[in-house]
Design a protein around this motif. Sequence first.
Motif, PDB file in Angstrom:
ATOM      1  N   LYS A 343       0.873  -1.070  -0.179  1.00  0.00           N
ATOM      2  CA  LYS A 343       0.025   0.070  -0.093  1.00  0.00           C
ATOM      3  C   LYS A 343       0.994   1.249   0.186  1.00  0.00           C
ATOM      4  O   LYS A 343       0.666   2.268  -0.599  1.00  0.00           O
ATOM      5  CB  LYS A 343      -0.899   0.037   1.420  1.00  0.00           C
ATOM      6  CG  LYS A 343      -1.917   1.109   1.286  1.00  0.00           C
ATOM      7  CD  LYS A 343      -2.940   0.748   2.569  1.00  0.00           C
ATOM      8  CE  LYS A 343      -4.020   2.104   2.565  1.00  0.00           C
ATOM      9  NZ  LYS A 343      -3.266   3.410   3.085  1.00  0.00           N
ATOM     10  N   THR A 344       2.020   1.305   0.780  1.00  0.00           N
ATOM     11  CA  THR A 344       2.609   2.364   1.112  1.00  0.00           C
ATOM     12  C   THR A 344       3.391   2.606  -0.402  1.00  0.00           C
ATOM     13  O   THR A 344       3.369   3.699  -0.819  1.00  0.00           O
ATOM     14  CB  THR A 344       4.006   2.355   2.118  1.00  0.00           C
ATOM     15  OG1 THR A 344       3.343   2.283   3.212  1.00  0.00           O
ATOM     16  CG2 THR A 344       5.010   3.367   1.854  1.00  0.00           C
ATOM     17  N   ILE A 345       4.073   1.659  -1.067  1.00  0.00           N
ATOM     18  CA  ILE A 345       4.578   1.861  -2.409  1.00  0.00           C
ATOM     19  C   ILE A 345       3.780   1.987  -3.536  1.00  0.00           C
ATOM     20  O   ILE A 345       3.957   3.129  -4.487  1.00  0.00           O
ATOM     21  CB  ILE A 345       5.183   0.656  -2.724  1.00  0.00           C
ATOM     22  CG1 ILE A 345       6.697   0.371  -1.887  1.00  0.00           C
ATOM     23  CG2 ILE A 345       6.100   0.635  -4.185  1.00  0.00           C
ATOM     24  CD1 ILE A 345       7.438  -0.547  -1.765  1.00  0.00           C
ATOM     25  N   ALA A 346       2.586   1.632  -3.234  1.00  0.00           N
ATOM     26  CA  ALA A 346       1.282   1.917  -4.488  1.00  0.00           C
ATOM     27  C   ALA A 346       1.058   3.313  -4.159  1.00  0.00           C
ATOM     28  O   ALA A 346       0.817   4.132  -5.428  1.00  0.00           O
ATOM     29  CB  ALA A 346       0.291   1.175  -4.210  1.00  0.00           C
ATOM     30  N   GLU A 347       0.777   3.830  -3.142  1.00  0.00           N
ATOM     31  CA  GLU A 347       0.528   5.475  -2.968  1.00  0.00           C
ATOM     32  C   GLU A 347       1.731   6.194  -3.406  1.00  0.00           C
ATOM     33  O   GLU A 347       1.435   7.439  -3.922  1.00  0.00           O
ATOM     34  CB  GLU A 347       0.114   5.643  -1.694  1.00  0.00           C
ATOM     35  CG  GLU A 347      -1.260   4.852  -1.155  1.00  0.00           C
ATOM     36  CD  GLU A 347      -1.436   5.142   0.438  1.00  0.00           C
ATOM     37  OE1 GLU A 347      -0.518   5.483   1.087  1.00  0.00           O
ATOM     38  OE2 GLU A 347      -2.629   4.783   0.896  1.00  0.00           O
ATOM     39  N   PHE A 348       2.833   5.888  -3.128  1.00  0.00           N
ATOM     40  CA  PHE A 348       4.043   6.795  -3.500  1.00  0.00           C
ATOM     41  C   PHE A 348       4.060   6.673  -4.961  1.00  0.00           C
ATOM     42  O   PHE A 348       4.114   7.756  -5.471  1.00  0.00           O
ATOM     43  CB  PHE A 348       5.353   5.929  -2.827  1.00  0.00           C
ATOM     44  CG  PHE A 348       6.536   6.668  -3.389  1.00  0.00           C
ATOM     45  CD1 PHE A 348       6.838   7.865  -2.785  1.00  0.00           C
ATOM     46  CD2 PHE A 348       7.312   6.153  -4.457  1.00  0.00           C
ATOM     47  CE1 PHE A 348       8.234   8.662  -3.261  1.00  0.00           C
ATOM     48  CE2 PHE A 348       8.503   6.771  -4.851  1.00  0.00           C
ATOM     49  CZ  PHE A 348       8.624   8.019  -4.426  1.00  0.00           C
ATOM     50  N   ASN A 349       4.008   5.551  -5.536  1.00  0.00           N
ATOM     51  CA  ASN A 349       4.124   5.411  -7.030  1.00  0.00           C
ATOM     52  C   ASN A 349       2.936   6.324  -7.568  1.00  0.00           C
ATOM     53  O   ASN A 349       3.347   7.086  -8.716  1.00  0.00           O
ATOM     54  CB  ASN A 349       3.986   4.113  -7.668  1.00  0.00           C
ATOM     55  CG  ASN A 349       5.227   3.151  -7.332  1.00  0.00           C
ATOM     56  OD1 ASN A 349       6.312   3.864  -7.000  1.00  0.00           O
ATOM     57  ND2 ASN A 349       5.304   1.804  -7.274  1.00  0.00           N
ATOM     58  N   ALA A 350       2.019   6.321  -7.451  1.00  0.00           N
ATOM     59  CA  ALA A 350       0.563   7.011  -7.752  1.00  0.00           C
ATOM     60  C   ALA A 350       0.969   8.550  -7.593  1.00  0.00           C
ATOM     61  O   ALA A 350       0.439   9.374  -8.590  1.00  0.00           O
ATOM     62  CB  ALA A 350      -0.548   6.733  -7.160  1.00  0.00           C
ATOM     63  N   ALA A 351       1.818   8.808  -6.626  1.00  0.00           N
ATOM     64  CA  ALA A 351       1.996  10.522  -6.395  1.00  0.00           C
ATOM     65  C   ALA A 351       3.216  11.067  -7.387  1.00  0.00           C
ATOM     66  O   ALA A 351       3.336  12.280  -7.169  1.00  0.00           O
ATOM     67  CB  ALA A 351       2.249  10.496  -4.854  1.00  0.00           C
TER      68      ALA A 351
END
Length: 463
Positions: A343-351
């Motif tokens: 979840k942390t990496i997915a949110e980072f990538n999306a940002a």
Amino acid sequence: MSSKYDVLVIGGGTAALCAAIAARRGGASVLVLEGAPKFYRGGNTRHTRNMRCAHDAATEILTGPYTEDEFWEDLLRVTGGQTDEVLARHMIRESKDILNWIVEQGVRWQPSLGGTLSLGRTNSFFLGGGRAMLNALYLTAERLGVDIKYDAEVTDLVIEEGMFLAARLKRPIRGETEIRATSLVAAAGGFEANIEWLKQYWGEAADNFLIRGTPYNRGSILKMLLDKGVQEVGDPTQCHAVAIDARAPKFDGGIITRHDSVVFGIVVNKHAQRFYDEGEDIWPKRYAIWGRLVAAQPNQIAYIIFDSTVVTSFMPTLFPPIAGRTIAELAGKLELDPVALEKTIAEFNAAVQPGTFDHTVLDDCRTDGITPPKTHWARRIETPPYLAYPVRPGITFTYLGTRVNKEARMLMKGGKPSANMFAAGEIMAGNVLGKGYAAGMGMTIGSVFGRIAGREAAKHARN
């Protein structure tokens, strides 16, 4: 060997050797007491590789000028203004002479290392690293006639009304258990290797700290001086602390355990949560904040996470990265919650926003809409294998120390300068470094104030 000298230097690193050489060149008889065995001589200098000095033009090993004003602005920024401006500017001005003076003492330079260091213009690198520099300084000191004793632990300082009289030794040196001298230079480092002392300020968290440098910097000389009336300076919780590999030894891991990969990925805690902007500023001006940041996390542990596209972008360390074909596999190896890490990496990538990546400048690769942001060098983590380094706080040196003036003379608690006691190096670094750090600054403090202390100690002895 006499039991009475003009100048007694306690310590064995850069500051001590610069003081000893300067005092000897000033006509004084000099004894250096190094508490460590000969093989481990030199304190934290053994693990260094460069020094930051002001200079007005490019040289054979520096790519351009680094003015006094720019040095001052860099120091002001990394310390947040917590510095003695008079002393700091004096140090910066004197640093211009050190580049040549240190060469005259046998030290040699080499071109700057590359990668994330970005120091080719500002910092001079020692040919052969810190140990080679130390060997050159010791050789020069010996050739000049400086007496040097190893395993020479000082157990007490005889000080009366701000006047140094003698140092008492744990074991006799040629039959003497007390060394008298006209002047004292204290250059024995901070208290970072004294875990019990660290725990007075950090509590049980200090048990999870790793000490990057020498195990011999236990702060005994500093404590004696403060107990005998020398004025203290600095916040005892402030220190030069970087993120080093959690697999490093408790002491003496040195430069090869430090990680410079933060700007190329993200850093998460044991809950797989990011907690600070990994792209806040150019790495040499921000690498030394990460030790304190990790110290504030649960169990004093964090993980630098990146992907396979950046593995050649930074200098490798002693320990290889931990790898996983998927984020979930990597999380399992790190004993992190795989769902939370995904979840942390997915949110980072999306940002991550489009931009032109350039690690040598404050580029336009940033995130948008997440907290904390990554303000520069933000790129998606999406190319397996996924990689990570576990890191803990790596304490280099502490900032609590002795207050000094421009002559490197210690000030007593009433504000009066000591009659004959001087300090140099980490034991007085808190005068310049209230907090924060920039690469190579510890060596600047040690060499500049070492030279000043030795020069002034010899002058006092002659008079």
